[in-house]
Motif scaffolding. Structure first.
Motif: not given
Lengths: 223, 122
Positions: A209-221
């Motif tokens: 959480r130190d980097g704030g809310p997290r996000k994962i981006v998968r271009e292939d999907l």
């Protein structure tokens, strides 16, 4: 899975005190598996709310519905016909806290959480769940015999046990196993005790959480 | 045996009390039943190993919910009675009927039904 538990009925009754008609929405994902917010629990809560309000002489109409998941927009979209012109005062979500947020994002109607989202965990037996993961974003359990000192040590120690470990239990509660005792036993069992000898460096929490809310981006999907 | 038991008791057959769920008992209360009880086999004698133990836990869960919503938890109960023990079956039917009579009609009932009940009781 995400493990949650229903809020006390008293708290829920206070939330809906001013409403006459609500849509109670369950989720067939994690909260169905942990018996907190699936079709069955929607039925039980719906019935309990109707009983309470009928007794108060102020009936509450509770319409029950369960979505495949509340954490995917395509399923949340399915509520649109129900919410169009049916006079609902609010939506009560029985999903983990992702569900009410997805519903709130999509529809202009007050949304209330019926569950307290508690942890990422698994079932120890029928009716008993425990925390196993803290989603720190950088899994290191292979260094500890497959056991997580981050989620399962009260202090998240990388180099345990601490002085509070006694008789295999944590000083925080006799109900809590000292994970460092279990890690030691496990490494002995695997014949890998030597691997515990080096001092593990301070954990890099930037993936947590130190980097704030997290996000994962998968271009292939992406579609 | 031709034993009598109070005619107000309506029997719902289940294959085993292990089939009885929280929602079944709640729906009965919600739709106006003054009380509901589960008559399971004696503990340790369940043909399906522990159906009656599961039922007991579920009855306790319903009691807790009733307390939370402001109804008397005594309106639901779990009894254990052997399938061959007719006299006890009749006795628990009387016991539960007397208990519910003492509690009075369910506040969820139609007010007219409640009034008729109270009139008949007097």
């Amino acid at each position: 899975m995400v493990v949650a538990e229903r809020k006390p009925i008293e708290e829920i009754l206070a939330m809906v005190a001013d409403f006459k008609k609500v849509l109670l929405v369950g989720c067939k994902g994690c909260v169905t598996v942990c018996c907190a917010g699936g079709t069955k629990e929607v039925g039980i809560l719906g019935s309990a709310l109707r009983i309470a309000r009928k007794k108060q002489g102020n009936p509450l109409e509770v319409v029950e519905h369960t979505l495949e998941r509340q954490c995917d927009p395509e399923y949340v979209d399915q509520l649109a016909p129900m919410l169009a012109g049916n006079g609902f005062d609010a939506v009560l979500s029985m999903a983990c806290s992702v569900g009410p947020q997805f519903i709130a994002k999509k529809y202009t109607i007050p949304v209330y959480p019926m569950l307290n989202t508690t942890f990422i965990g698994g079932a120890l037996e029928h009716g008993v769940w425990a925390e196993f993961c803290q989603s720190c974003g950088n899994c290191i359990i292979h260094n500890f015999g497959g056991l997580c000192p981050i989620a399962r040590c009260s202090k998240s120690l990388m180099n345990g046990p601490c002085g509070g470990s006694a008789n295999k239990k944590c000083e925080v509660s006799p109900e809590i196993d000292c994970i460092w005792h279990l890690i030691y036993d496990r490494m002995v069992e695997l014949g890998q005790l030597e691997k515990l000898r080096p001092v593990f460096p301070i954990k890099d929490w930037s993936t947590s959480r130190d980097g704030g809310p997290r996000k994962i981006v998968r271009e292939d999907l992406k579609l | 045996m031709r034993l009598n038991y109070p005619p107000n008791v309506r029997i719902v057959n289940v294959p085993c009390t292990g089939r009885v769920d929280v929602i079944h008992l709640l729906r009965a209360i919600e739709t106006g039943a003054d009380g509901v009880y589960v008559a399971g086999c004696m503990e340790g004698e369940c043909h399906f190993r522990n159906g009656n133990i599961k039922a007991k836990r579920r009855v306790l869960a319903v009691k807790k919910i009733l307390q939370e919503v402001g109804l008397e938890p005594e309106r639901v109960e779990m009894f254990n009675v052997s399938a061959s023990d007719g006299p006890r079956f009749a006795a628990i039917a009387r016991e539960m009927t007397e208990r519910v009579r003492a509690l009075g009609p369910s506040p969820l009932r139609d007010p007219e039904v409640c009034a008729a009940w109270m009139e008949a009781a007097q």
